[in-house]
Design an enzyme around this catalytic site. Structure first.
Site, PDB file in Angstrom:
ATOM      1  N   GLY A 165       0.785  -1.233   0.000  1.00 19.75           N
ATOM      2  CA  GLY A 165       0.000   0.000   0.000  1.00 19.75           C
ATOM      3  C   GLY A 165       0.811   1.274   0.000  1.00 19.75           C
ATOM      4  O   GLY A 165       0.254   2.373  -0.046  1.00 19.75           O
ATOM      5  N   GLU A 200      -3.404   3.211 -13.238  1.00 14.52           N
ATOM      6  CA  GLU A 200      -4.379   2.251 -13.750  1.00 14.52           C
ATOM      7  C   GLU A 200      -5.786   2.681 -13.335  1.00 14.52           C
ATOM      8  O   GLU A 200      -5.969   3.457 -12.395  1.00 14.52           O
ATOM      9  CB  GLU A 200      -4.076   0.841 -13.250  1.00 14.52           C
ATOM     10  CG  GLU A 200      -4.180   0.667 -11.762  1.00 14.52           C
ATOM     11  CD  GLU A 200      -3.790  -0.741 -11.308  1.00 14.52           C
ATOM     12  OE1 GLU A 200      -2.972  -1.377 -11.995  1.00 14.52           O
ATOM     13  OE2 GLU A 200      -4.303  -1.182 -10.265  1.00 14.52           O
ATOM     14  N   LYS A 201      -6.757   2.172 -14.034  1.00 15.64           N
ATOM     15  CA  LYS A 201      -8.159   2.433 -13.730  1.00 15.64           C
ATOM     16  C   LYS A 201      -8.491   1.897 -12.347  1.00 15.64           C
ATOM     17  O   LYS A 201      -8.088   0.788 -11.985  1.00 15.64           O
ATOM     18  CB  LYS A 201      -9.046   1.751 -14.770  1.00 15.64           C
ATOM     19  CG  LYS A 201     -10.541   1.849 -14.515  1.00 15.64           C
ATOM     20  CD  LYS A 201     -11.065   3.247 -14.732  1.00 15.64           C
ATOM     21  CE  LYS A 201     -12.595   3.290 -14.578  1.00 15.64           C
ATOM     22  NZ  LYS A 201     -13.104   4.677 -14.666  1.00 15.64           N
ATOM     23  N   ILE A 203     -10.700   0.080 -10.019  1.00 17.72           N
ATOM     24  CA  ILE A 203     -11.842  -0.822 -10.018  1.00 17.72           C
ATOM     25  C   ILE A 203     -12.591  -0.605  -8.705  1.00 17.72           C
ATOM     26  O   ILE A 203     -12.053  -0.849  -7.624  1.00 17.72           O
ATOM     27  CB  ILE A 203     -11.400  -2.294 -10.131  1.00 17.72           C
ATOM     28  CG1 ILE A 203     -10.488  -2.486 -11.358  1.00 17.72           C
ATOM     29  CG2 ILE A 203     -12.603  -3.215 -10.210  1.00 17.72           C
ATOM     30  CD1 ILE A 203     -11.131  -2.139 -12.673  1.00 17.72           C
ATOM     31  N   HIS A 208     -10.310  -8.704  -3.333  1.00 14.86           N
ATOM     32  CA  HIS A 208      -8.885  -8.987  -3.504  1.00 14.86           C
ATOM     33  C   HIS A 208      -8.699 -10.494  -3.375  1.00 14.86           C
ATOM     34  O   HIS A 208      -8.814 -11.059  -2.298  1.00 14.86           O
ATOM     35  CB  HIS A 208      -8.076  -8.250  -2.426  1.00 14.86           C
ATOM     36  CG  HIS A 208      -6.591  -8.428  -2.556  1.00 14.86           C
ATOM     37  ND1 HIS A 208      -5.732  -7.367  -2.669  1.00 14.86           N
ATOM     38  CD2 HIS A 208      -5.808  -9.533  -2.578  1.00 14.86           C
ATOM     39  CE1 HIS A 208      -4.486  -7.811  -2.766  1.00 14.86           C
ATOM     40  NE2 HIS A 208      -4.510  -9.134  -2.704  1.00 14.86           N
ATOM     41  N   GLU A 275      -1.682 -11.750  -7.334  1.00 13.47           N
ATOM     42  CA  GLU A 275      -2.803 -11.030  -6.753  1.00 13.47           C
ATOM     43  C   GLU A 275      -3.690 -10.443  -7.845  1.00 13.47           C
ATOM     44  O   GLU A 275      -3.198  -9.915  -8.844  1.00 13.47           O
ATOM     45  CB  GLU A 275      -2.298  -9.929  -5.816  1.00 13.47           C
ATOM     46  CG  GLU A 275      -1.437 -10.485  -4.682  1.00 13.47           C
ATOM     47  CD  GLU A 275      -1.209  -9.484  -3.575  1.00 13.47           C
ATOM     48  OE1 GLU A 275      -1.519  -8.295  -3.767  1.00 13.47           O
ATOM     49  OE2 GLU A 275      -0.726  -9.900  -2.509  1.00 13.47           O
ATOM     50  N   ASN A 290       3.898 -11.492  -5.897  1.00 14.81           N
ATOM     51  CA  ASN A 290       4.809 -11.420  -4.749  1.00 14.81           C
ATOM     52  C   ASN A 290       5.768 -12.593  -4.816  1.00 14.81           C
ATOM     53  O   ASN A 290       5.356 -13.751  -4.769  1.00 14.81           O
ATOM     54  CB  ASN A 290       4.033 -11.454  -3.436  1.00 14.81           C
ATOM     55  CG  ASN A 290       3.104 -10.265  -3.295  1.00 14.81           C
ATOM     56  OD1 ASN A 290       1.905 -10.427  -3.178  1.00 14.81           O
ATOM     57  ND2 ASN A 290       3.649  -9.062  -3.326  1.00 14.81           N
ATOM     58  N   ARG A 292       7.735 -14.280  -2.908  1.00 19.69           N
ATOM     59  CA  ARG A 292       8.122 -14.690  -1.550  1.00 19.69           C
ATOM     60  C   ARG A 292       6.965 -15.437  -0.920  1.00 19.69           C
ATOM     61  O   ARG A 292       5.893 -15.551  -1.508  1.00 19.69           O
ATOM     62  CB  ARG A 292       8.420 -13.450  -0.698  1.00 19.69           C
ATOM     63  CG  ARG A 292       7.266 -12.455  -0.680  1.00 19.69           C
ATOM     64  CD  ARG A 292       7.487 -11.298   0.264  1.00 19.69           C
ATOM     65  NE  ARG A 292       6.536 -10.224   0.073  1.00 19.69           N
ATOM     66  CZ  ARG A 292       5.291 -10.188   0.534  1.00 19.69           C
ATOM     67  NH1 ARG A 292       4.817 -11.235   1.216  1.00 19.69           N
ATOM     68  NH2 ARG A 292       4.497  -9.162   0.327  1.00 19.69           N
TER      69      ARG A 292
END
Length: 450
Positions: A165, A200-201, A203, A208, A275, A290, A292
């Site tokens: 984030g 980006e747009k 949403i 998630h 993701e 990710n 990891r």
């Protein structure tokens, strides 16, 4: 198989890896900062080495000190855990240049997937849906305005090298775009030493959903199904579960297959997570990968019966995956609550300090992943996660009931934690019904609480 592994991390993930090493008959070497000198898990490791003062930059993020510790301890491999250096391609490259295996992907794959712009390009090349947006990093404000008008407001500005984030802002018009762009670039530079951002747009009201992947050195790539991580506060996950409630089986299959395609195309080895955002019409869009192990990996372990950390180690040692895709099934429902040393009544203010009393929950199907106990002093230097409460039950209804009981049973005295907020969440009718979006928590609770 390796004989000795160094864990380049701290807290509950360090303990998690130490235990996996012991199960495999591998000696473990823990590193610690001065702030963690009294951590009890250090006694469980076969050896513990101090790598510097409390600040992360002088200890857990200090590559020369970690490599020096690895060489002194004569280890064959390093497990980076999550956070800190786990997605640092330079660290992976340095480890292998010193003839120490990095338990994770190659630095080339990490660079490819770690840069959100490059990962989006790779997704498009492999027919994995992406959110409409810029093809690469935005060069200047005029380009940002042009693109925002082209794809339509609201838009999301994201750090190209970011995560968690940070370096992320929303803009709903030209005026807010100006300030959001500057803020995102400044935060990205401070957090990742890279001010590159892309657009980006946005949403609106998405879920998630992420897919767990394992890939071995022989070219086999499998998914371990999906997790729903939609209960978030400012892009930080609070509750995770598997399977994702209310997700149509056809969408579940498609999203998992898309994740496998992407990881295969990156020539990736070891554990990864892809993701996605899923809109109200069940259309899904890739957002990032990710490179990891994830904080929320236990929910996947419980529904599949597969120990992901052990598999990471085995893959790094050159062992093939022991099953094919059709042998990996989801059984029951697993839910994880992240319990943080934060005060949800005061805007999630960090709450370091002495844990005077610690009485965790227990019972059938209950797992507690934590490095703390009564008498432990939570340091102010690091992430506030102190415990993961995970339950596994035959159905989601039973899992929710079990979590409720555990949260009521859990007792921590001396510091504020997020347990009161979790108690409210697990009695929230919308959450119980399933299918909430990523902004639900912030919409439902007051600003002071979420």
């Amino acid at each position: 198989m390796f004989q000795r592994i160094l864990i380049a991390n701290r807290g509950e993930i360090a303990l998690r890896v130490i235990r996996a090493c012991k199960d495999l008959g591998i000696q473990s070497v823990a590193v610690y900062s001065e702030a963690d000198r009294d951590a009890s898990y250090l006694k469980i490791a076969d050896e513990a080495i101090c790598i510097g003062p409390g600040p992360s930059a002088e200890s857990y993020l200090n590559i020369p000190r970690i490599i020096a510790a690895a060489e002194i301890a004569d280890v064959e491999a390093i497990h980076p855990g999550y956070g800190f250096l786990s997605e640092n391609p330079h660290f992976a490259e340095v480890c292998r240049s010193c003839r120490i295996e990095f338990i994770g992907p190659s630095h080339e794959s990490m660079r490819l997937l770690g840069n959100k712009s490059a990962a989006r390009d790779l997704a498009k090349e492999n027919n994995v849906p992406t959110v409409p947006g810029s093809d690469g990093a935005i060069e200047d404000e005029q380009e940002a305005i042009r693109l925002a008008h082209e794809i339509g407001f609201p838009v999301l500005i994201k750090a190209a090298a970011g995560g968690g984030g940070r370096g992320m802002r929303v803009a709903s018009n030209d005026i807010s775009l100006h300030s959001a762009l500057q803020q995102a670039q400044a935060e990205a530079e401070a957090a990742f030493n890279d001010r590159s951002v892309y657009i980006e747009k946005l949403i609106e009201q998405p879920r998630h959903i992420e897919v767990q992947i394992l890939a071995d050195t022989q070219g086999s790539v499998v998914h371990l199904w999906e997790r729903d991580c939609s209960m978030q506060r400012r892009y930080q996950k609070i509750v995770e579960e598997s399977p994702a409630p209310g997700l149509p089986s056809s969408v579940r299959e498609d999203i998992c297959k898309a994740a496998v395609r992407l990881i295969k195309s990156a020539k990736y080895i070891n554990a990864a997570t892809c993701e996605f955002l899923v809109d109200k019409d069940h259309r899904f869009y890739f957002i990032e990968a990710n490179a990891r192990i994830q904080v929320e990996h236990p929910v996947t372990e419980l529904v599949t019966g597969i120990d992901l950390v052990k598999q990471q180690i085995k893959i790094a040692a050159g062992e093939p995956l022991p099953w094919t895709q059709d042998q990996i099934e989801q059984r029951g429902c697993a839910i994880e609550c992240r319990i943080n040393a934060e005060d949800p009544e005061h805007n999630f203010r960090p709450s370091p300090g002495l844990i005077e009393e610690w009485r965790p929950a227990g019972g059938y199907g209950v797992r507690i992943d934590s490095h703390v106990s009564a008498g432990y002093r939570v340091p102010p230097n690091y992430d506030s996660l102190i415990c993961k409460l995970i339950v596994h039950q035959p159905t989601r209804e039973e899992a929710i009931a079990c979590v409720r009981r555990c949260l009521d049973e859990f007792h921590i005295k001396g510091i504020a934690t997020t347990i009161p907020l979790h108690r409210r969440i697990f009695r929230d009718s919308a959450f119980i019904e399933g299918g909430i979006d990523t902004k639900y928590l912030e919409r439902t609770y007051t600003n002071d609480e979420a």
